[in-house]
Design an enzyme around this catalytic site. Structure first.
Site, short mmCIF file in Angstrom:
data_model
loop_
_atom_site.label_atom_id
_atom_site.label_comp_id
_atom_site.label_asym_id
_atom_site.label_seq_id
_atom_site.Cartn_x
_atom_site.Cartn_y
_atom_site.Cartn_z
N SER A 1 0.83 -1.20 0.00
CA SER A 1 0.00 0.00 0.00
C SER A 1 0.87 1.25 0.00
CB SER A 1 -0.85 -0.02 1.28
OG SER A 1 -1.39 1.25 1.53
N TYR B 1 -2.01 -1.27 10.80
CA TYR B 1 -2.26 -1.73 9.42
C TYR B 1 -1.05 -1.40 8.53
CZ TYR B 1 -3.64 -1.25 4.57
OH TYR B 1 -3.65 -1.31 3.20
N LYS C 1 1.97 -3.87 6.51
CA LYS C 1 2.37 -3.83 5.09
C LYS C 1 3.89 -3.64 4.98
CE LYS C 1 -1.53 -4.72 3.36
NZ LYS C 1 -1.72 -6.03 2.74
C1 UD1 Z 1 -6.38 4.48 3.72
C2 UD1 Z 1 -4.95 4.05 3.90
C3 UD1 Z 1 -4.55 3.13 2.80
C4 UD1 Z 1 -5.50 1.95 2.78
C5 UD1 Z 1 -6.89 2.49 2.52
C6 UD1 Z 1 -7.89 1.35 2.48
C7 UD1 Z 1 -3.39 5.57 4.97
C8 UD1 Z 1 -2.58 6.80 4.83
N1 UD1 Z 1 -4.10 5.23 3.88
O1 UD1 Z 1 -6.42 5.33 2.58
O2 UD1 Z 1 -3.26 2.65 3.01
O3 UD1 Z 1 -5.12 1.06 1.76
O4 UD1 Z 1 -7.23 3.40 3.56
O5 UD1 Z 1 -8.54 1.12 3.65
O6 UD1 Z 1 -3.41 4.94 5.98
N2 UD1 Z 1 -12.43 11.27 3.38
C9 UD1 Z 1 -13.40 12.22 3.66
N3 UD1 Z 1 -14.58 11.81 4.17
C10 UD1 Z 1 -14.86 10.48 4.41
C11 UD1 Z 1 -13.87 9.51 4.11
C12 UD1 Z 1 -12.66 9.95 3.60
O7 UD1 Z 1 -13.18 13.43 3.47
O8 UD1 Z 1 -15.95 10.18 4.89
C13 UD1 Z 1 -11.15 11.71 2.81
C14 UD1 Z 1 -9.95 11.34 3.66
O9 UD1 Z 1 -9.68 12.34 4.59
C15 UD1 Z 1 -8.86 11.24 2.57
C16 UD1 Z 1 -9.62 10.77 1.33
O10 UD1 Z 1 -10.98 11.06 1.58
O11 UD1 Z 1 -8.35 12.51 2.30
C17 UD1 Z 1 -9.46 9.27 1.08
O12 UD1 Z 1 -9.77 8.59 2.29
P1 UD1 Z 1 -9.96 6.99 2.34
O13 UD1 Z 1 -10.86 6.58 1.23
O14 UD1 Z 1 -10.36 6.64 3.73
O15 UD1 Z 1 -8.53 6.41 2.00
P2 UD1 Z 1 -7.09 6.76 2.64
O16 UD1 Z 1 -7.22 7.22 4.02
O17 UD1 Z 1 -6.39 7.62 1.67
#
Ligand code: UD1
Length: 345
Positions: free
Chosen positions: A127, A152, A156
């Site tokens: 990841s 997590y 990895k």
């Molecule tokens: C995280 C993990 C990644 C993992 C993936 C799958 C980290 C840095 N990243 O990705 O390794 O493979 O989860 O579980 O640990 N967001 C919102 N509102 C929401 C949900 C998300 O604004 O309700 C934003 C988050 O702040 C982020 C982006 O959307 O900026 C993506 O979030 P998300 O889909 O949860 O993935 P990551 O956190 O990038």
């Protein structure tokens, strides 16, 4: 030529199921093991519709050595794609032992069984979380990894170290960025259990009326619009990357990576699997609205603990060496994610 068999651990999960379809299309024979911890048996029926036959499926756990040894004896896979792992960042903070057991002990156990069976070829799901908060973007495969922000992430990183240290195996280590979307048939897609943590399932459930609104986690980051930036990749592009990685293993090209001057050890190659483009959360919302014509009710909320500000992939190595490039754009990802949500709700 004899059809090559690929054991796909976690093959009924989100990325695993899409990869099974692509493996079949590329002429491989997938054999699936899945413990149904975070997946559903109905996916097997959907796969049958998509590939025209029911793939070999064993319900069980990769930690079950006796079962795994039996699978290797009966099916004699030529290679393994190892998806079976836990993947929720927040849950890993609450239950670290469960994560270390499944993701690290499970990997070691699988490797022991593979070694006993004489099977050397492995594609490993890593990841972009291994890069932590990078000093520079885009990140290259040679960008130093950072201390993991969650158990997590640590699992990895440990997985990568374990594989690097065991050069008997021939490994393609794929660092996924943010996989989203679904198969264009809407027969398979992401099936989050409970309230989703990830952006796209939360967004699509909001538009479907299952959640009242989407909260954007933080609008005051040092980015052009104040929201975090990620490299979203269509799950079918990601699935195709696995087929390319398997092809490279069978072509026995892997040792050349050392001559290409990257930091990989012998028999261990790392590739970034992203599009090379970063999009902010607000850009994702705008792309969804333009691709689907649906409004996304959202508010800007506080930052989420542990979020990286901005990360996207440098893809030169994967494009040139693996010969793979993502071909689906953000609008296609949003369209397919929405079609899938409509199919399941
Ligand atoms: C995280 C993990 C990644 C993992 C993936 C799958 C980290 C840095 N990243 O990705 O390794 O493979 O989860 O579980 O640990 N967001 C919102 N509102 C929401 C949900 C998300 O604004 O309700 C934003 C988050 O702040 C982020 C982006 O959307 O900026 C993506 O979030 P998300 O889909 O949860 O993935 P990551 O956190 O990038």
């Amino acid at each position: 030529m004899e059809q090559k068999k690929i054991l796909v651990t976690g093959g009924l999960g989100f990325i695993g199921s899409h990869t099974v379809v692509c493996l079949h299309e590329a002429g491989y024979k997938p054999v699936i093991i899945d413990n149904l911890h975070n997946s559903r048996i109905e996916v097997l029926l959907a796969l049958e519709k998509l590939i025209g036959y029911s793939p070999d499926f064993i319900q069980g756990d990769v930690n079950d050595k006796a079962l795994m040894s039996e699978i290797f004896k009966v099916h004699q896979p030529n290679a393994v794609i190892h998806f079976a792992a836990h993947k929720a960042v927040g849950e890993s903070v609450e239950q670290p032992l469960m994560y270390y057991h499944n993701n690290v002990v499970g990997l070691v156990s699988l490797l022991e069984v593979m070694q006993n069976a004489g099977c050397k070829k492995l594609v490993f799901s890593s990841s972009c979380t291994v890069y932590g908060e990078p000093e520079q973007v885009p990140v290259k495969e040679s960008t130093p990894t950072r201390p993991a922000a969650s158990p997590y992430g640590a699992t990895k990183q440990m997985g990568e170290v374990i594989l690097k240290d065991n050069s008997w195996f021939e490994v393609q280590c794929l660092r996924y960025f943010n996989p989203v979307g679904a198969h264009e048939s809407s027969l398979i897609g992401e099936l989050p259990l409970g309230v989703p943590n990830n952006l796209i399932p939360y967004l699509t459930q909001t538009v479907a009326g299952i959640r009242p609104q989407l909260t954007v986690h933080g609008g005051d980051y040092n980015t052009p619009d104040g929201t975090c930036i990620r490299d979203y990749i269509h799950v079918m592009d990601l699935a195709e990357a696995h087929v390319a990685a398997i092809g490279r293993l069978f072509a026995d090209k892997i040792a050349h990576s050392v001559e290409l001057g990257d930091p990989s050890c012998n028999n261990f190659e790392v590739f970034n699997i992203g599009t090379g483009d970063g999009y902010s959360v607000l850009e994702v919302i705008a792309a969804f609205e333009s691709a689907t014509g649906e409004k996304v009710p959202h508010i800007i909320g506080p930052r989420r603990n542990g979020d990286v500000v901005a990360v996207w992939a440098e893809t030169t190595k994967v494009n040139d060496v693996l010969g793979w490039k993502a071909s689906r754009n953000l609008e296609t990802m949003m369209r397919d994610a929405w079609n899938w949500q409509r199919a399941v709700s």
